[in-house]
Design a protein around this motif. Sequence first.
Motif, PDB file in Angstrom:
ATOM      1  N   GLU A  10      37.305  27.729  57.074  1.00 47.18           N
ATOM      2  CA  GLU A  10      37.616  26.334  56.794  1.00 47.18           C
ATOM      3  C   GLU A  10      37.951  25.625  58.115  1.00 47.18           C
ATOM      4  O   GLU A  10      38.687  26.171  58.935  1.00 47.18           O
ATOM      5  CB  GLU A  10      38.803  26.230  55.833  1.00 47.18           C
ATOM      6  CG  GLU A  10      38.540  26.810  54.458  1.00 47.18           C
ATOM      7  CD  GLU A  10      37.516  26.013  53.672  1.00 47.18           C
ATOM      8  OE1 GLU A  10      37.425  24.786  53.863  1.00 47.18           O
ATOM      9  OE2 GLU A  10      36.784  26.629  52.868  1.00 47.18           O
ATOM     10  N   TRP A  13      41.798  25.146  59.210  1.00 49.11           N
ATOM     11  CA  TRP A  13      42.674  26.273  59.513  1.00 49.11           C
ATOM     12  C   TRP A  13      43.055  26.252  60.984  1.00 49.11           C
ATOM     13  O   TRP A  13      42.246  25.917  61.849  1.00 49.11           O
ATOM     14  CB  TRP A  13      41.997  27.606  59.194  1.00 49.11           C
ATOM     15  CG  TRP A  13      41.852  27.902  57.736  1.00 49.11           C
ATOM     16  CD1 TRP A  13      42.534  27.341  56.703  1.00 49.11           C
ATOM     17  CD2 TRP A  13      40.948  28.835  57.145  1.00 49.11           C
ATOM     18  NE1 TRP A  13      42.124  27.878  55.499  1.00 49.11           N
ATOM     19  CE2 TRP A  13      41.150  28.797  55.745  1.00 49.11           C
ATOM     20  CE3 TRP A  13      40.000  29.706  57.654  1.00 49.11           C
ATOM     21  CZ2 TRP A  13      40.435  29.601  54.870  1.00 49.11           C
ATOM     22  CZ3 TRP A  13      39.289  30.505  56.777  1.00 49.11           C
ATOM     23  CH2 TRP A  13      39.510  30.445  55.401  1.00 49.11           C
ATOM     24  N   VAL A  52      45.412  31.505  52.259  1.00 55.39           N
ATOM     25  CA  VAL A  52      44.621  31.094  51.085  1.00 55.39           C
ATOM     26  C   VAL A  52      45.385  31.485  49.817  1.00 55.39           C
ATOM     27  O   VAL A  52      45.048  32.458  49.162  1.00 55.39           O
ATOM     28  CB  VAL A  52      43.226  31.768  51.107  1.00 55.39           C
ATOM     29  CG1 VAL A  52      42.372  31.285  49.944  1.00 55.39           C
ATOM     30  CG2 VAL A  52      42.525  31.541  52.421  1.00 55.39           C
ATOM     31  N   GLN A  57      40.266  28.949  45.684  1.00 54.62           N
ATOM     32  CA  GLN A  57      39.720  28.972  47.044  1.00 54.62           C
ATOM     33  C   GLN A  57      39.362  30.403  47.451  1.00 54.62           C
ATOM     34  O   GLN A  57      38.347  30.638  48.100  1.00 54.62           O
ATOM     35  CB  GLN A  57      40.697  28.367  48.047  1.00 54.62           C
ATOM     36  CG  GLN A  57      40.087  28.251  49.440  1.00 54.62           C
ATOM     37  CD  GLN A  57      41.037  27.673  50.475  1.00 54.62           C
ATOM     38  OE1 GLN A  57      42.259  27.618  50.257  1.00 54.62           O
ATOM     39  NE2 GLN A  57      40.493  27.260  51.593  1.00 54.62           N
ATOM     40  N   GLU A  58      40.183  31.362  47.032  1.00 53.88           N
ATOM     41  CA  GLU A  58      39.884  32.763  47.319  1.00 53.88           C
ATOM     42  C   GLU A  58      38.544  33.155  46.697  1.00 53.88           C
ATOM     43  O   GLU A  58      37.717  33.807  47.339  1.00 53.88           O
ATOM     44  CB  GLU A  58      40.998  33.662  46.794  1.00 53.88           C
ATOM     45  CG  GLU A  58      40.738  35.138  47.039  1.00 53.88           C
ATOM     46  CD  GLU A  58      41.809  36.046  46.470  1.00 53.88           C
ATOM     47  OE1 GLU A  58      41.545  37.265  46.393  1.00 53.88           O
ATOM     48  OE2 GLU A  58      42.898  35.569  46.105  1.00 53.88           O
TER      49      GLU A  58
END
Length: 93
Positions: A10, A13, A52, A57-58
């Motif tokens: 992402e 991050w 996360v 999202q995971e």
Amino acid sequence: MQTNYSYPLEPDWTPDEVVQVMHLYNSVEQAYEFGVKVADLKVAYRAFKTVVPSKMQEKQLDKALTEACGYSIYRCMQAAQKTDRTQLKMTAN
């Protein structure tokens, strides 16, 4: 096995978060290619979950990783939870 692929990351991050996520990706890759210590995999997963925390999202990252290289965080962690061995060696589908 494809060796030239991109890990899903992402853009928002921090560098430290990228390192934590990459550590899990590398551990999962190692589980499929050579085998990994279950304890090390679990430590990497716990660090990953600090970056996360969302299950959705995971799942998205796991799907993207599976599409990129065929390795699954979900399958790896499932196997790690079920085994009583200290070493985990995954087999590709």
